[in-house]
Write a protein that holds these residues in place. Structure first.
Motif, short mmCIF file in Angstrom:
data_model
loop_
_atom_site.label_atom_id
_atom_site.label_comp_id
_atom_site.label_asym_id
_atom_site.label_seq_id
_atom_site.Cartn_x
_atom_site.Cartn_y
_atom_site.Cartn_z
N SER A 1 -37.83 34.68 -49.35
CA SER A 1 -38.53 35.74 -50.06
C SER A 1 -38.50 35.45 -51.55
N TYR A 2 -39.66 35.18 -52.14
CA TYR A 2 -39.76 34.88 -53.57
C TYR A 2 -39.84 36.20 -54.33
N ASN A 3 -38.65 36.67 -54.80
CA ASN A 3 -38.59 38.07 -55.22
C ASN A 3 -37.81 38.32 -56.50
N MET A 4 -37.48 37.28 -57.27
CA MET A 4 -36.72 37.46 -58.51
C MET A 4 -37.44 36.82 -59.69
N ILE A 5 -37.03 37.19 -60.90
CA ILE A 5 -37.59 36.57 -62.10
C ILE A 5 -36.48 35.92 -62.90
N GLU A 6 -36.86 34.92 -63.68
CA GLU A 6 -35.89 34.10 -64.41
C GLU A 6 -35.08 34.90 -65.42
N GLU A 7 -35.70 35.87 -66.07
CA GLU A 7 -35.00 36.67 -67.08
C GLU A 7 -33.75 37.33 -66.49
N ASP A 8 -33.91 37.94 -65.33
CA ASP A 8 -32.76 38.60 -64.69
C ASP A 8 -31.72 37.57 -64.23
N LEU A 9 -32.19 36.46 -63.68
CA LEU A 9 -31.28 35.42 -63.21
C LEU A 9 -30.38 34.94 -64.34
N ILE A 10 -30.95 34.65 -65.49
CA ILE A 10 -30.19 34.13 -66.62
C ILE A 10 -29.28 35.21 -67.21
N ASN A 11 -29.77 36.44 -67.30
CA ASN A 11 -28.94 37.53 -67.82
C ASN A 11 -27.63 37.66 -67.05
N PHE A 12 -27.72 37.63 -65.72
CA PHE A 12 -26.50 37.73 -64.91
C PHE A 12 -25.65 36.46 -65.04
N MET A 13 -26.29 35.30 -65.05
CA MET A 13 -25.57 34.03 -65.08
C MET A 13 -24.68 33.90 -66.32
N ARG A 14 -25.07 34.49 -67.41
CA ARG A 14 -24.34 34.33 -68.67
C ARG A 14 -23.16 35.28 -68.81
N LYS A 15 -22.95 36.17 -67.85
CA LYS A 15 -21.84 37.13 -67.96
C LYS A 15 -20.53 36.50 -67.49
N ASP A 16 -19.45 36.82 -68.19
CA ASP A 16 -18.17 36.19 -67.85
C ASP A 16 -17.53 36.77 -66.60
N TRP A 17 -18.12 37.82 -66.02
CA TRP A 17 -17.59 38.37 -64.77
C TRP A 17 -18.42 37.93 -63.56
#
Length: 535
Positions: A399-415
């Motif tokens: 299912s192609y259902n996400m966008i890069e902005e959200d992916l990177i926002n989460f990826m950069r969090k230390d938790w």
């Protein structure tokens, strides 16, 4: 070249370098036992990422039996070893730890128990039993792996959905007091046998039928044994209570029990919640400020994979299991409601063209979208969904259902840590860690390399309660990955998802050389892990 970028970022002042080298020379001269007893392996002149979020260093690593017994600056006096691995130009990290997979069947099979899809990415430890679905009894599965051998270390969660199915079946009902006690006893037994916590799949039936108070009662048992609460939340989109309310539900469970909360494959799924990652992050970080232990894992792809029925079929249709669902398909009583809700669920996922069938019994369906299937058979999209599920109820879907902005926002969090959610039919099984480190960190520089490795090693070990793993440190288990920084990359694609990653040179699992110059050695030296086994 990737290598130069990392080396230039790791320069230190000369005075600190001189003091560090002087101190290590002193240790070498005073540590007679290290020189007297040769190592099994010595990894020389490697650029070492210890697992902490810090710059890499040029270090030598000595391995004896299962453990790392020496970590130090390149020695002035020659250290002895049965085998020396010259690692100049290579990067060394702790073996990666995957907190969320669907590899239980691989680990339990004669053909795939080596777990090469993980090893070829440098992954040395995996967890299964996620999304509320686990083998039971936990102890029996761990004993099987110990008896038959596995290629990587592996730990288990006890699945809430499995426990509920055993006690209540697949019905949409709430447990009586006695039934809840029976469910609690199953969780308690699993924790005593070594489970690392309780996993839920509140999006999926039968977990979706549970109320918050039921989950709290079971999570409390896991907490008493030092476990965590690992959850596929109730709604990552706008299917039921919504993404933000589902995050809040997980927070509530953590606050009411005191259990550490870990969200599986955190995302903002579907057009209705695209761009809401910042709101999710704000809710979580406010809860963390109040003292809640909260973490999450994430796979580095914009498409998910799950069962097609979970994607498009309303949960009331699944009440009672597969046969009940098929009977409702055949009945006319609720057809209008059913088709309207199917159509709405297709919209939320980005449309029928964004739903691509995968891991099918009929090879002709692999790689075609729901839209194509409907057009080829001259059916409406809801009719097409019902038709293919009537034929193959267990069919999977990309299912192609996400966008890069959200992916990177989460990826950069230390938790947030790295996880694959790895199972057949999606490239994340063979590529998640190589993609995170090779593509996102080294190629795109969207996150720092040391941070990406920390998210895949030491941080994950602490989230899960793993002792003596996840770091390059004396006294720790020798779970180690060695890779070529100019070649380490994922090769699996959505069109061809079963291609091994490239660039891994050596992998050690519990001190045993499992990947040697890129080739699997046949060793099955993984351990079935149990929570608190070393305490």
């Amino acid at each position: 070249m990737r290598t130069n970028k990392v080396l230039h970022s790791g320069s230190a002042t000369s005075i600190f370098g001189f003091l560090a080298i002087s101190f290590m020379i002193f240790l070498l001269l005073t540590n007679c036992s290290t020189k007297e007893k040769p190592f099994d392996f010595l990894i020389q002149d490697a650029l070492v990422f210890t697992g902490e979020n810090e710059e890499p260093q040029l270090l030598d690593i000595g391995i004896k039996d299962e453990f790392i017994v020496f970590v130090g600056k390149p020695a002035l006096n020659k250290l002895k070893a049965k085998r020396v691995i010259e690692a100049k130009g290579l990067f060394v990290t702790p073996g990666f730890i995957d907190p969320h997979t669907h590899l239980e069947s691989d680990l339990s099979s004669l053909e795939y128990k080596s777990n090469l899809s993980a090893l070829k990415q440098g992954v040395t430890t995996v967890f299964v039993g996620n999304d509320g679905n686990s083998p039971l009894p936990v102890g029996r599965k761990l004993e099987q792996w110990e008896r038959e051998g596995i290629g990587t270390n592996a730990g288990l969660f006890v699945g809430h959905g499995t426990v509920r199915r055993i006690v209540l079946g697949l019905k949409d009902k709430q447990p009586t007091e006695d039934e809840l006690k029976e469910m609690q006893s199953l969780v308690l037994k699993s924790m005593e046998e070594g489970a690392f916590g309780l996993s839920t799949g509140l999006f999926y039936a039968p977990g979706s039928f549970a109320r918050e108070d039921e989950v709290i009662a079971l999570a409390q048992i896991a907490k008493e044994y030092g476990g965590i609460y690992d959850s596929h939340i109730r709604d990552e989109s706008s299917y039921s209570i919504g993404l933000l309310a589902s995050i809040q539900e997980a927070i509530n469970i953590g606050e009411k029990t005191g259990i550490p909360v870990h969200i599986s494959h955190i995302k903002a799924l579907g057009t209705d919640v695209w761009g809401k990652s910042n709101e999710v992050i704000k809710i979580i970080e406010e809860a963390k400020k109040k003292g809640l232990v909260f973490t999450a894992n994430q796979y580095p792809y914009l498409a998910s994979k799950t069962s097609f029925r979970a994607t498009v079929i309303p949960r009331w249709v699944e009440d009672g299991g597969n046969e009940a669902m098929l009977e409702r398909f055949r009945a006319n009583e609720h057809r209008s409601r059913l088709y309207n809700e199917i159509a709405e669920n297709i919209r939320k996922r980005g449309g029928a063209e964004a739903l691509v069938f995968s891991q099918t019994q009929n090879p002709g369906y692999n790689g075609i979208s729901l839209k194509q299937f409907a057009e080829e058979r001259n059916l409406s999209e809801p009719d097409a969904a019902v038709a293919i599920l009537s034929e193959e109820p267990g069919i999977g879907v990309i299912s192609y259902n996400m966008i890069e902005e959200d992916l990177i926002n989460f990826m950069r969090k230390d938790w947030v840590v790295t996880g694959s959610d790895g199972g057949s039919g999606h490239p994340r099984k063979f590529g998640s860690f190589a993609r995170k480190i090779g593509y996102f960190a080294m190629d795109q520089n969207w996150i720092d390399l040391s941070f990406a490795i920390h998210q895949s090693t030491a941080k994950t070990a602490r989230v899960l309660g793993l002792e003596k793993r996840g770091e390059i440190k004396e006294g720790y288990y020798a779970d180690i990955a060695v890779f070529d920084p100019d070649k380490f990359i994922d090769k699996a694609t959505f069109e061809n998802p079963h291609v091994e990653a490239e660039g891994i040179s050596y992998v050690f699992v519990n001190g045993h050389l499992t990947i040697n110059e890129g080739i699997y050695t046949g060793e099955l030296k993984g351990k079935p892990l149990r929570l608190n086994q070393h305490k």
